[in-house]
Structures are given as structure tokens and as C-alpha cells.
Motif scaffolding. Structure first.
Motif, PDB file in Angstrom:
ATOM      1  N   MET A   1       0.840  -1.199   0.000  1.00  9.57           N
ATOM      2  CA  MET A   1       0.000   0.000   0.000  1.00  9.57           C
ATOM      3  C   MET A   1       0.874   1.247   0.000  1.00  9.57           C
ATOM      4  O   MET A   1       1.933   1.290   0.606  1.00  9.57           O
ATOM      5  N   ALA A   2       0.409   2.279  -0.713  1.00  9.37           N
ATOM      6  CA  ALA A   2       1.159   3.526  -0.756  1.00  9.37           C
ATOM      7  C   ALA A   2       0.427   4.579   0.058  1.00  9.37           C
ATOM      8  O   ALA A   2      -0.794   4.623   0.084  1.00  9.37           O
ATOM      9  N   GLY A   3       1.203   5.412   0.736  1.00 14.90           N
ATOM     10  CA  GLY A   3       0.617   6.473   1.562  1.00 14.90           C
ATOM     11  C   GLY A   3       0.352   7.715   0.726  1.00 14.90           C
ATOM     12  O   GLY A   3       0.921   7.894  -0.334  1.00 14.90           O
ATOM     13  N   GLN A   4      -0.553   8.550   1.237  1.00  9.40           N
ATOM     14  CA  GLN A   4      -0.905   9.764   0.505  1.00  9.40           C
ATOM     15  C   GLN A   4      -0.485  10.999   1.307  1.00  9.40           C
ATOM     16  O   GLN A   4      -1.173  11.385   2.246  1.00  9.40           O
ATOM     17  N   PRO A   5       0.652  11.610   0.967  1.00 12.91           N
ATOM     18  CA  PRO A   5       1.047  12.835   1.677  1.00 12.91           C
ATOM     19  C   PRO A   5       0.200  14.027   1.236  1.00 12.91           C
ATOM     20  O   PRO A   5      -0.469  13.971   0.208  1.00 12.91           O
ATOM     21  N   THR A   6       0.229  15.108   2.023  1.00 18.95           N
ATOM     22  CA  THR A   6      -0.508  16.317   1.645  1.00 18.95           C
ATOM     23  C   THR A   6       0.342  17.145   0.677  1.00 18.95           C
ATOM     24  O   THR A   6       1.552  16.972   0.588  1.00 18.95           O
ATOM     25  N   ILE A   7      -0.335  18.054  -0.008  1.00 16.80           N
ATOM     26  CA  ILE A   7       0.352  18.910  -0.981  1.00 16.80           C
ATOM     27  C   ILE A   7       1.289  19.890  -0.257  1.00 16.80           C
ATOM     28  O   ILE A   7       2.337  20.270  -0.778  1.00 16.80           O
TER      29      ILE A   7
END
Lengths: 14, 258
Positions: A1-7
């Protein structure tokens, strides 16, 4: 699974 | 004060359609250069950047910078009342409590005015650096829209790999996998907007949430082409140019492998 960082973790506050 | 008259009022509808699924409110910044908006989605994963240059308006007057905080849902409701061929004028004072929208029919036989309350929005502005992209892909916007929709039917995340041979979009889901490769075709008989062009300094590959990319494709009616810009480990930019006017750009953070 890949994480989703913020912009904001890539662009500095103006 | 701020006053801007736009001959193609339908353009405003298209711009709002391109952001209404992503943000619910935003500060439209009126400046002598034009009307701009920068806003993040509620999860702060993506960033919208809109510019409508002053030169693109038939009449444009802005004496000082004015932030015009607006509820996007309400703005959509108001702009929907304009005919697609109407001329739209946006007006407000320097410290506006209200913004006036004036719609004139093309034949000048119907004039409507709507006043909308502004709101104070305390949002964080981000500095998007001017950067040289490692890979730039220009392709028909309708093809990109179709591709994102097809990919989203299979998986949640798309891996975009750009090499000089082309762009490979891949996804994996419960039912299986999908790969679509789009090859550059600059030499055929196609019109410029039907071509796919790839410019790279080195191959780039990253994963992105399809939910967001799909929302970005709501900007498709604004431009026959879309440009994707990628730099390793940085957000992708998805740009729709608005002819003689400016752009709608979306930045989306890449997925990071745990």
C-alpha cells in the motif's frame, strides 16, 4: 500500500 | 473597486464546473493582472490554481488587490442563471460584503443582476515553485479524460511512467490490472490538438490517486489539450490552458511507498 502525503508537504507556505 | 466584463460568460460556467467537485469555498484574488484563485481540496492532497488574465476581459478595472471569498456551491447556482452566450460583468467594492454579477443577453434584450454575499476565508497560500519538469506530456484532453475514467473502473491508484517512447498508465484492483500506453505521434496528419507529444530529460514514474485525476478532468471543456508535468518525488501538474485568457492547473501529491 502507498501512503498519501498532503500537498503542503511539497510546497512551502507563501 | 473591481469591475470585469467577460464576453464569453459560458467560460465562467466551465471554470466553475472544473472546481466545484474539489472545493466548496475559495478566495478569488482580484488584482490588476487578473482574477486568480488558489485553493486546496478538503484533504489538502491537491491544489487548484486558476488564472484569468485581465487582457482576456473586454473591460477590466482593478484599483487594488481584493480577496473575494465566495462559497463555490452558491456561486455555481448564481452563474447557472446566466445564459451560456451571456456577457457577464463581475463587480465589487474594495472591501466587499457583496459581489454583483450582471448578465446581459447577446442581443441585449435581457439584463439580470444578482448579488451574492462574500465570506471571510482564512486559507493557506502555498508557493508553487517555477520549475523545469523532467517530463512534459501534451495530449488531447478528451483522451486523458477517457483514460482516467477507464483506469478508475479498475483501480484506485494509477502509476504514470513517462519515457521517450510514450506514457504508460497502469492500475491494479481486485478484479485485475490495466495498462494503457499512449505513444507520441507528432508526425501524422493530425491537427495540433489531436497529437500526443512527450518531452523528457529522464524517465519519470509515480503513482497518483485516480479519484483526484478524475475530478481534474472536469476541466476538459476548457481546452482541447491537457499538459501533464512531472518531476520525480514532486506533485504532478495537470494543466488546461484557456485560450487568450489563462489556465486551470491542478497539482496532486504523489503516493509515497510505505
Amino acid at each position: 500500500m502507498a501512503g498519501q502525503p498532503t500537498i503542503a508537504s511539497f510546497f512551502a507556505p507563501a | 473597486m473591481f469591475e470585469a466584463r467577460l464576453l464569453q460568460g459560458g467560460l465562467l460556467k466551465k471554470v466553475l464546473d472544473s472546481i466545484k467537485d474539489i472545493i466548496t469555498e475559495g478566495n478569488f484574488d482580484c488584482s490588476p493582472n487578473g482574477l486568480s484563485l488558489q485553493a486546496m481540496d478538503s484533504s489538502h492532497v491537491s491544489l487548484i490554481d486558476i488564472l484569468l488574465e485581465s487582457e482576456g476581459f473586454e473591460h477590466y478595472r482593478c484599483d487594488r488587490n481584493i480577496p473575494m471569498g465566495l462559497n463555490i456551491t452558491n456561486l455555481v447556482k448564481m452563474i447557472k442563471c446566466a445564459g451560456s452566450e451571456d456577457i457577464v460583468t463581475i463587480k465589487c467594492e474594495d472591501k466587499p460584503d457583496n459581489v454583483t454579477f450582471l448578465f446581459e443577453s447577446k442581443d441585449n434584450d435581457k439584463i439580470s443582476d444578482f448579488e451574492m454575499k462574500t465570506m471571510t476565508i482564512d486559507d493557506e497560500h502555498l508557493l508553487v515553485p517555477d520549475q523545469t519538469y523532467t517530463a512534459v506530456v501534451k495530449m488531447p484532453s478528451a483522451e486523458f479524460q477517457r483514460l482516467c475514467r477507464d483506469m478508475a473502473a479498475i483501480g484506485d491508484t494509477v502509476n504514470i511512467s513517462v519515457t521517450k517512447e510514450g506514457v504508460r498508465f497502469s492500475t491494479t484492483g481486485d478484479m485485475g490490472t490495466a495498462n494503457i500506453t499512449v505513444r507520441p505521434n507528432p508526425s501524422g496528419d493530425q491537427k495540433e490538438e489531436e497529437r500526443t507529444e512527450v518531452q523528457i530529460t529522464e524517465p519519470v514514474s509515480a503513482g497518483f490517486a485516480l479519484r483526484y485525476l478524475n475530478s481534474f478532468t472536469k476541466a476538459t471543456p476548457l481546452s482541447p489539450t491537457v499538459t501533464l508535468g512531472m518531476v520525480p518525488n514532486l506533485p504532478i501538474v495537470v494543466e488546461y490552458k484557456i485560450a487568450d485568457m489563462g489556465h486551470v492547473r491542478y497539482y496532486l501529491a504523489p503516493k509515497i511507498e510505505d
